[in-house]
Design a protein around this motif. Sequence first.
Motif, PDB file in Angstrom:
ATOM      1  N   ARG A  64       0.864  -1.182   0.000  1.00  0.00           N
ATOM      2  CA  ARG A  64       0.000   0.000   0.000  1.00  0.00           C
ATOM      3  C   ARG A  64       0.896   1.227   0.000  1.00  0.00           C
ATOM      4  N   LEU A  65       0.596   2.151  -0.902  1.00  0.00           N
ATOM      5  CA  LEU A  65       1.397   3.352  -1.074  1.00  0.00           C
ATOM      6  C   LEU A  65       0.613   4.567  -0.608  1.00  0.00           C
ATOM      7  N   TYR A  66       1.267   5.397   0.189  1.00  0.00           N
ATOM      8  CA  TYR A  66       0.690   6.628   0.717  1.00  0.00           C
ATOM      9  C   TYR A  66       1.610   7.771   0.281  1.00  0.00           C
ATOM     10  N   ARG A  67       1.021   8.802  -0.309  1.00  0.00           N
ATOM     11  CA  ARG A  67       1.858   9.958  -0.635  1.00  0.00           C
ATOM     12  C   ARG A  67       0.970  11.191  -0.752  1.00  0.00           C
ATOM     13  N   PRO A  68       1.568  12.372  -0.583  1.00  0.00           N
ATOM     14  CA  PRO A  68       0.774  13.595  -0.701  1.00  0.00           C
ATOM     15  C   PRO A  68       0.178  13.739  -2.102  1.00  0.00           C
ATOM     16  N   VAL A  69      -0.974  14.358  -2.172  1.00  0.00           N
ATOM     17  CA  VAL A  69      -1.557  14.706  -3.460  1.00  0.00           C
ATOM     18  C   VAL A  69      -0.661  15.737  -4.132  1.00  0.00           C
ATOM     19  N   TYR A  82       7.712   0.802   5.236  1.00  0.00           N
ATOM     20  CA  TYR A  82       7.200   0.506   6.570  1.00  0.00           C
ATOM     21  C   TYR A  82       6.905  -0.991   6.705  1.00  0.00           C
ATOM     22  N   LEU A  83       7.467  -1.607   7.755  1.00  0.00           N
ATOM     23  CA  LEU A  83       7.301  -3.021   8.043  1.00  0.00           C
ATOM     24  C   LEU A  83       6.560  -3.153   9.370  1.00  0.00           C
ATOM     25  N   HIS A  84       5.349  -3.684   9.317  1.00  0.00           N
ATOM     26  CA  HIS A  84       4.462  -3.682  10.480  1.00  0.00           C
ATOM     27  C   HIS A  84       4.852  -4.712  11.523  1.00  0.00           C
ATOM     28  N   GLY A  85       4.410  -4.444  12.756  1.00  0.00           N
ATOM     29  CA  GLY A  85       4.583  -5.377  13.850  1.00  0.00           C
ATOM     30  C   GLY A  85       3.436  -6.368  13.931  1.00  0.00           C
ATOM     31  N   GLY A  86       3.487  -7.209  14.982  1.00  0.00           N
ATOM     32  CA  GLY A  86       2.478  -8.239  15.180  1.00  0.00           C
ATOM     33  C   GLY A  86       3.092  -9.600  15.430  1.00  0.00           C
ATOM     34  N   GLY A  87       4.354  -9.611  15.865  1.00  0.00           N
ATOM     35  CA  GLY A  87       4.992 -10.872  16.231  1.00  0.00           C
ATOM     36  C   GLY A  87       5.226 -11.808  15.073  1.00  0.00           C
ATOM     37  N   TRP A  88       5.290 -11.292  13.857  1.00  0.00           N
ATOM     38  CA  TRP A  88       5.435 -12.074  12.620  1.00  0.00           C
ATOM     39  C   TRP A  88       4.196 -12.941  12.344  1.00  0.00           C
ATOM     40  N   ILE A  89       3.212 -12.899  13.231  1.00  0.00           N
ATOM     41  CA  ILE A  89       2.036 -13.756  13.132  1.00  0.00           C
ATOM     42  C   ILE A  89       0.793 -12.950  12.766  1.00  0.00           C
ATOM     43  N   LEU A  90       0.723 -11.719  13.244  1.00  0.00           N
ATOM     44  CA  LEU A  90      -0.463 -10.882  13.136  1.00  0.00           C
ATOM     45  C   LEU A  90      -0.159  -9.641  12.302  1.00  0.00           C
ATOM     46  N   VAL A 111       5.155   6.654   1.632  1.00  0.00           N
ATOM     47  CA  VAL A 111       5.290   5.550   2.572  1.00  0.00           C
ATOM     48  C   VAL A 111       4.773   4.294   1.881  1.00  0.00           C
ATOM     49  N   VAL A 112       5.564   3.252   1.915  1.00  0.00           N
ATOM     50  CA  VAL A 112       5.205   1.983   1.282  1.00  0.00           C
ATOM     51  C   VAL A 112       5.111   0.915   2.363  1.00  0.00           C
ATOM     52  N   ALA A 113       3.904   0.388   2.580  1.00  0.00           N
ATOM     53  CA  ALA A 113       3.669  -0.648   3.585  1.00  0.00           C
ATOM     54  C   ALA A 113       3.645  -2.014   2.914  1.00  0.00           C
ATOM     55  N   VAL A 114       4.237  -3.012   3.559  1.00  0.00           N
ATOM     56  CA  VAL A 114       4.407  -4.342   2.981  1.00  0.00           C
ATOM     57  C   VAL A 114       3.508  -5.350   3.694  1.00  0.00           C
ATOM     58  N   ASP A 115       2.730  -6.077   2.925  1.00  0.00           N
ATOM     59  CA  ASP A 115       1.877  -7.140   3.478  1.00  0.00           C
ATOM     60  C   ASP A 115       2.636  -8.467   3.387  1.00  0.00           C
ATOM     61  N   TYR A 116       3.710  -8.585   4.165  1.00  0.00           N
ATOM     62  CA  TYR A 116       4.569  -9.765   4.074  1.00  0.00           C
ATOM     63  C   TYR A 116       3.872 -11.013   4.604  1.00  0.00           C
ATOM     64  N   ARG A 117       4.364 -12.166   4.189  1.00  0.00           N
ATOM     65  CA  ARG A 117       3.792 -13.438   4.635  1.00  0.00           C
ATOM     66  C   ARG A 117       4.010 -13.642   6.133  1.00  0.00           C
ATOM     67  N   LEU A 118       3.040 -14.325   6.756  1.00  0.00           N
ATOM     68  CA  LEU A 118       3.027 -14.471   8.209  1.00  0.00           C
ATOM     69  C   LEU A 118       3.330 -15.897   8.648  1.00  0.00           C
ATOM     70  N   ALA A 119       3.931 -16.008   9.824  1.00  0.00           N
ATOM     71  CA  ALA A 119       4.140 -17.284  10.502  1.00  0.00           C
ATOM     72  C   ALA A 119       2.849 -17.636  11.271  1.00  0.00           C
ATOM     73  N   PRO A 120       2.644 -18.891  11.638  1.00  0.00           N
ATOM     74  CA  PRO A 120       3.545 -20.035  11.450  1.00  0.00           C
ATOM     75  C   PRO A 120       3.448 -20.685  10.069  1.00  0.00           C
ATOM     76  N   GLU A 121       2.467 -20.267   9.257  1.00  0.00           N
ATOM     77  CA  GLU A 121       2.341 -20.871   7.931  1.00  0.00           C
ATOM     78  C   GLU A 121       3.590 -20.614   7.082  1.00  0.00           C
ATOM     79  N   HIS A 122       4.181 -19.440   7.265  1.00  0.00           N
ATOM     80  CA  HIS A 122       5.360 -19.047   6.483  1.00  0.00           C
ATOM     81  C   HIS A 122       6.451 -18.592   7.448  1.00  0.00           C
ATOM     82  N   PRO A 123       7.213 -19.523   8.012  1.00  0.00           N
ATOM     83  CA  PRO A 123       8.240 -19.140   8.980  1.00  0.00           C
ATOM     84  C   PRO A 123       9.436 -18.470   8.303  1.00  0.00           C
ATOM     85  N   TYR A 124      10.381 -18.046   9.133  1.00  0.00           N
ATOM     86  CA  TYR A 124      11.631 -17.465   8.643  1.00  0.00           C
ATOM     87  C   TYR A 124      12.238 -18.353   7.561  1.00  0.00           C
TER      88      TYR A 124
END
Length: 309
Positions: A64-69, A82-90, A111-124
Amino acid sequence: MARRYPMSDAMQAFVARTQAFTEPDPSPAAQRAAYQRMALAFTPSRPPGLRISELCLDRLPSVRLYRPVGSPPDAGWPTLLYLHGGGWILGGLDSHDFICAELAAELGALVVAVDYRLAPEHPYPAALHDCLAVWRRLYDNTLGEPVDRARLLVIGDSAGGNLAAALCLSLRDAGEPLPCGQVLIYPVLGDADTSARALCADAPLLSRADLEACLSAYLPHAGDRRDPLALPLRADHLRGLPRAFIAVAEFDPLRDDGALYRDRLREAGVAVDYFAGAGLVHGCLRGRDIPEVAELRGVLLETLRRWLC
């Protein structure tokens, strides 16, 4: 007997409101749904004057991209990954939407937010690989918005702080261009038995048991915890890394992770701005009308403005 933490009334109210969304079902699906409900309950209206879009990238996570008009600067947008928190799970794009929108509006940045894959389905190392892939697309200017590479940095909170630090280590070790800075907010950086893990074992919003469950989900295999790209405090050295802003929370079993990383970065000759987080709890960045959090937010924005000017 559980320790009593001397939090302000405003912080106690924030903790109580957050804990109201506690979900007894331990399954990832139930925990993710509860986390999403909690995050949305704390989400204010987005600030005006932003253009927000999403991209579904081939073989890459959504962003998701956020920027001024309006038109970008001639050199391209100053940019934060931006890399979100949530314990790699949430967590995901929606759980940290207001934080990303606020940063874009306050800084006049992309600002570019990443919807990265989550554990435990996708571990390190799945989440780290996703973040690196988006970083490379961003650095190569192939996400549809012009980026000023000289003002391109990475920021993350909690597990996202871990991923931000690991991203910098991975790029350094591969000889690739580095961000102009790394922002680590109450990051997970190691698994040692620090004093904070003992003193804050039953801390509100993140206990030592919670932390261990997250680490076990993300790092399920023998040897994972010896890998510096999984736990950056395991790195042999921290020379050659970008300058850092590290913020910790006083009532958090992760408090010493940030302090130890600060010390090692400084020993390696890396400039570090450090925020000690008096009175803060883990996950408090989403709090509003809390003087301690307002101070953190103010120092964070001041630092980012200085780096991006």
